[in-house]
Design a protein around this motif. Structure first.
Motif, PDB file in Angstrom:
ATOM      1  N   UNK A   1     100.151  -2.231  50.859  1.00 25.54           N
ATOM      2  CA  UNK A   1      99.628  -3.419  50.198  1.00 25.54           C
ATOM      3  C   UNK A   1     100.624  -4.576  50.262  1.00 25.54           C
ATOM      4  N   UNK A   2     100.096  -5.796  50.266  1.00 24.27           N
ATOM      5  CA  UNK A   2     100.918  -6.985  50.122  1.00 24.27           C
ATOM      6  C   UNK A   2     100.696  -7.498  48.703  1.00 24.27           C
ATOM      7  N   UNK A   3     101.721  -7.500  47.852  1.00 29.63           N
ATOM      8  CA  UNK A   3     101.532  -7.918  46.454  1.00 29.63           C
ATOM      9  C   UNK A   3     100.856  -9.282  46.343  1.00 29.63           C
ATOM     10  N   UNK A   4      99.807  -9.346  45.521  1.00 32.95           N
ATOM     11  CA  UNK A   4      99.115 -10.602  45.276  1.00 32.95           C
ATOM     12  C   UNK A   4      98.123 -11.008  46.338  1.00 32.95           C
ATOM     13  N   UNK A   5      97.927 -10.168  47.358  1.00 35.91           N
ATOM     14  CA  UNK A   5      97.000 -10.527  48.441  1.00 35.91           C
ATOM     15  C   UNK A   5      95.974  -9.421  48.649  1.00 35.91           C
ATOM     16  N   UNK A   6      94.815  -9.823  49.155  1.00 32.09           N
ATOM     17  CA  UNK A   6      93.781  -8.875  49.545  1.00 32.09           C
ATOM     18  C   UNK A   6      93.607  -8.987  51.053  1.00 32.09           C
ATOM     19  N   UNK A   7      93.604  -7.856  51.726  1.00 30.98           N
ATOM     20  CA  UNK A   7      93.436  -7.825  53.180  1.00 30.98           C
ATOM     21  C   UNK A   7      92.074  -7.219  53.491  1.00 30.98           C
ATOM     22  N   UNK A   8      91.279  -7.949  54.258  1.00 29.58           N
ATOM     23  CA  UNK A   8      90.001  -7.460  54.750  1.00 29.58           C
ATOM     24  C   UNK A   8      90.113  -7.228  56.256  1.00 29.58           C
ATOM     25  N   UNK A   9      89.411  -6.226  56.737  1.00 34.31           N
ATOM     26  CA  UNK A   9      89.329  -6.010  58.182  1.00 34.31           C
ATOM     27  C   UNK A   9      87.900  -5.592  58.520  1.00 34.31           C
ATOM     28  N   UNK A  10      87.279  -6.307  59.452  1.00 35.45           N
ATOM     29  CA  UNK A  10      85.942  -5.945  59.918  1.00 35.45           C
ATOM     30  C   UNK A  10      86.040  -5.390  61.331  1.00 35.45           C
ATOM     31  N   UNK A  11      85.277  -4.343  61.587  1.00 34.55           N
ATOM     32  CA  UNK A  11      85.352  -3.663  62.888  1.00 34.55           C
ATOM     33  C   UNK A  11      83.953  -3.325  63.389  1.00 34.55           C
ATOM     34  N   UNK A  12      83.721  -3.572  64.663  1.00 29.05           N
ATOM     35  CA  UNK A  12      82.471  -3.161  65.301  1.00 29.05           C
ATOM     36  C   UNK A  12      82.625  -1.717  65.755  1.00 29.05           C
ATOM     37  N   UNK A  13      82.154  -0.804  64.917  1.00 29.03           N
ATOM     38  CA  UNK A  13      82.293   0.617  65.223  1.00 29.03           C
ATOM     39  C   UNK A  13      81.557   0.975  66.503  1.00 29.03           C
ATOM     40  N   UNK A  14      80.550   0.176  66.848  1.00 32.93           N
ATOM     41  CA  UNK A  14      79.747   0.465  68.040  1.00 32.93           C
ATOM     42  C   UNK A  14      80.402  -0.024  69.316  1.00 32.93           C
ATOM     43  N   UNK A  15      81.336  -0.969  69.229  1.00 29.66           N
ATOM     44  CA  UNK A  15      81.851  -1.575  70.454  1.00 29.66           C
ATOM     45  C   UNK A  15      82.717  -0.613  71.258  1.00 29.66           C
ATOM     46  N   UNK A  16      83.717  -0.010  70.615  1.00 29.07           N
ATOM     47  CA  UNK A  16      84.638   0.842  71.362  1.00 29.07           C
ATOM     48  C   UNK A  16      84.844   2.211  70.720  1.00 29.07           C
ATOM     49  N   UNK A  17      84.069   2.518  69.680  1.00 28.41           N
ATOM     50  CA  UNK A  17      83.939   3.889  69.205  1.00 28.41           C
ATOM     51  C   UNK A  17      82.491   4.318  69.437  1.00 28.41           C
ATOM     52  N   UNK A  18      82.188   5.563  69.075  1.00 31.36           N
ATOM     53  CA  UNK A  18      80.889   6.122  69.468  1.00 31.36           C
ATOM     54  C   UNK A  18      79.855   5.992  68.358  1.00 31.36           C
ATOM     55  N   UNK A  19      79.486   4.756  68.012  1.00 32.36           N
ATOM     56  CA  UNK A  19      78.431   4.519  67.032  1.00 32.36           C
ATOM     57  C   UNK A  19      77.289   3.755  67.693  1.00 32.36           C
ATOM     58  N   UNK A  20      76.128   3.749  67.039  1.00 31.37           N
ATOM     59  CA  UNK A  20      74.982   3.011  67.547  1.00 31.37           C
ATOM     60  C   UNK A  20      75.257   1.508  67.481  1.00 31.37           C
TER      61      UNK A  20
END
Length: 715
Positions: A353-372
């Motif tokens: 964690x970074x104190x006082x900050x919120x980190x978001x990460x969005x990922x396209x599970x379908x692009x380079x992993x095996x999801x629909x």
């Protein structure tokens, strides 16, 4: 998944006869038995056949060494060791954590052992299937009669129609039976994050190193908007990577927020080089705030990591340096960074964690992993208001999610868990490295020209290559140390005609020709630049596909050197305009397009297009409000100068917005317009090479029309 591998023991009766009896008993239980001839063959068999659900071997002959080797491939795979009364069981406490079971050689006990192996196999399958997927499988097996949506009722409706029957046969029974209603209470709720859905999100968060994860069934385009709607209240100011996905431009159009752009660098190929370190400093941001009307200190930042071309940031530096409450890493193209050491410190969820900050990460599970397709994830690290975030989440989530997509997200996560997951990613990296070295070898051996590859001169081990200041290969001026790194699985092939600093050769082969040639032979390119082609070596790429690409490149060279007619080499292109291409040969076509690019000074235009941004006359939100009120008109692209654009303009390539809604191209930023006009010129001269520009309409007579605000509209 009913295949068991048996390493036959040494040929003595008291061992062979019990194994023969066990063979018969296991077949009765429905198992298929395979007999590798050595421990080496067994290991290769396990590595290449994920349906193997157990291994039987003689403890005295193979002992713990074999167990450790198999455990490195799959720590969940059951191992069955046969022993006799004199066998030595020297197993440490740590080794006892393996899924290892012991049986004694004996006659007449095969049925009992086979029942236990069936039980352990079922436990293995139960252990590797994640929670929501397991619940969905069980629901489908139960075959309940429902009187709720969807109307096809597990596919029954399709079988009442001729065309419906064809649809049913194509997709299969289980796909349709798994398409169920949100009314099925035992599966929980995606919107309320309850039941198996909640278990799935907790399971995913543990795997991806997040504190909380959310599954999204309509893509990272939507995931980006969910994060933005929560993190940036109306009237606030947000830092936005100018190399952003168009979904983030749509967020700016939806939300009444003031954007301040972080400007990335580029090289002459058009490869996106990331945002320089100086842009993240408090001094730089303060200057931008002062120069932007209605701006206040930003509350949120959005960074694209990785870039389309595979450049990853040192994310720890950004997290520690950016003086904002929350940071969103749009990591659509790198959902695998938590699963191999070369990506450590290069993803949103890396580190603590970074104190006082919120980190978001969005990922396209379908692009380079095996999801629909449309499968995406939101990861969060830091303190946030779950109830408010969920309102933003529900704002963009359908009340009828596709549960097949949900299960595919969770399964994709389960696939990269533990040692099997790390091996999947490692194999992907190794295939990319092997391909890169093969291109280098062919280039050295070829007479005349051959394709090059965008990478350091020496590539040996699996690493992310740093974009070092002054290194000649990458072409980025004023690169920062310890800032950007090239992902080895993003492979950029270079065609002759231009170097990394924009020096044009007398002759060249525009990459679009190679892309069309490959496409007509079943090889689809991810992205095509003026003289570069991007290929993604995801976990689904095997040696066969890699060799097909390599063969396609060598066939292009052979055909080009023979100077074949366009009609023979590119029949689909010939069909676009048979009269124009009737007698044309491939080298004439290549040099014609190359001369156009030289004439219009493409490298200079491409760099100047991103050097000075158009002037923001109003926010994208305000511009879109004018558009929905009908205060817009249509002009031809060359007439865009001095007018406020109603839409974003986004050419492919490079695939990022060059004009945002509410922006005006002025004389200072005229390079943007010249760049767009140049891209359109190629299609005017050569049918089939028209440029795709989001926000512009291509007419039948070859004009590009754009929408602008009426002249009496002001901010």
């Amino acid at each position: 998944m009913n295949i068991i591998a048996i390493l036959s023991p040494e040929r003595v009766f008291y061992k062979n006869e019990p194994i023969r009896e066990l063979d018969e008993a296991l077949k009765t239980q429905g198992f298929q038995l395979v007999y590798p001839t050595s421990s080496g063959d067994l290991v290769k068999l396990i590595e290449q056949n994920p349906r193997i659900c157990g291994v039987i071997f003689d403890w005295d002959q193979y002992s713990m060494d074999l167990c450790i080797e198999i455990n490195e491939l799959n720590e969940y795979l059951p191992l069955y060791a046969f022993i006799n009364t004199h066998s030595s069981l020297d197993v440490s406490l740590n080794e006892m954590r393996m899924v290892l079971y012991f049986f004694e050689y004996g006659l007449g006990v095969a049925d009992d052992i086979s029942i236990r192996i069936r039980q352990y196999t079922d436990e293995y399958i139960d252990a590797i299937i994640p929670p929501f997927t397991k619940a969905l499988f069980n629901y489908v097996k139960e075959g309940k009669y429902t009187f709720c949506t969807p109307g096809h009722m597990a596919g029954t409706a399709y079988q009442k129609s001729p065309v419906g029957s064809l649809f049913y046969d194509f997709f299969g029974a289980n796909t349709l039976k798994a398409d169920v209603s949100i009314s099925v209470t035992e599966l929980g709720s995606l919107l309320d994050h309850s039941g198996p859905h909640l278990e799935a999100e907790e399971f995913i968060a543990r795997i991806f190193g997040a504190e909380q994860s959310y599954m999204v069934t309509n893509g990272t385009s939507t995931a980006n908007k969910m994060v933005g709607m929560y993190a940036a209240p109306s009237g606030s100011t947000v830092l936005i990577d100018r190399n952003c996905h168009k979904s983030l431009t749509h967020l700016l159009m939806m939300s009444d927020i003031v954007p301040i752009y972080l400007c990335p660098i580029r090289n002459a190929y058009g490869i996106l080089g990331g945002i320089p370190k100086r842009e993240f400093s408090r001094e730089s941001i303060a200057l931008k705030v002062a120069q932007t009307p209605h701006a206040t200190w930003p509350v949120h930042a959005v960074i694209t990591n990785s870039t389309y071309d595979g450049l990853l940031y040192n994310t720890q530096y950004i997290k520690e340096t950016l003086d904002v409450h929350s940071i969103h890493f749009d990591s659509a193209w790198v959902p695998y960074t938590n699963f191999h050491p070369i990506y450590r410190g290069k993803s949103g969820m890396s580190g603590e964690r970074i104190p006082g900050k919120v980190i978001f990460e969005t990922q396209s599970t379908h692009k380079l992993l095996a999801a629909f397709s449309q499968a995406s994830l939101i990861h969060i690290k830091g303190d946030y208001d779950e109830r408010t975030f969920n309102e933003a989440y529900m704002m963009h989530t359908t009340t009828s999610p596709n549960y097949g997509i949900v299960a595919s997200i969770e399964t994709a996560a389960a696939m990269v868990r533990g040692k099997p997951g790390r091996r999947l990613i490692l194999r992907s990296i190794e295939r990319a490295l092997h391909f890169r070295k093969e291109v280098q070898r062919l280039r050295e051996e070829s007479e005349g020209w051959f394709f090059d590859i965008w990478q350091p001169e020496i590539i040996e081990e699996a690493v992310c290559w740093p974009i070092e200041p002054g290194a000649p290969w990458h072409g980025f001026n004023n690169a920062d140390a310890d800032h950007m790194y090239l992902d080895p699985i993003k492979v950029t092939i270079l065609t002759p005609g231009m170097d990394e600093f924009g020096t044009m050769a007398e002759e060249g082969i525009p990459a679009a020709l190679v892309a069309k040639f490959l496409d007509e032979r079943g090889v689809v390119v991810e992205k095509t630049g003026p003289y570069n082609l991007l290929f993604l070596f995801s976990i689904g790429i095997d040696k066969t596909k890699a060799m097909s690409l390599l063969r396609g490149l060598t066939e292009f060279k052979r055909s080009y050197d023979l100077n074949l007619r366009v009609r023979n080499m590119l029949p689909d292109l010939f069909a676009e305009d048979p009269d124009f291409y009737r007698n044309m040969r491939i080298q004439d076509l290549a040099q014609g397009i190359h001369r156009l690019i030289r004439q219009h000074r493409l490298p200079h235009l491409m760099l100047s297009a991103f050097d000075v941004l158009p002037e923001m006359k109003m926010t994208p939100h305000a511009a879109f409000q004018q558009q929905v009120r009908g205060n817009v008109e249509t002009v031809e692209l060359p007439d865009l100068l001095g007018r406020i654009s109603a839409n974003m303009l986004l050419p492919y390539p490079p695939g990022v917005p060059v004009v945002m809604p509410g922006e005006m191209i002025t004389e200072q930023s005229r390079g943007v317009l010249d760049f767009l006009i140049m891209l359109c010129t190629i299609g005017i001269h050569y049918p089939g090479f028209e440029t795709d520009i989001h926000g512009a309409q291509l007419t039948e007579d070859g004009r590009y029309l754009v929408r602008v605000l009426k002249t009496d509209i002001t901010a």
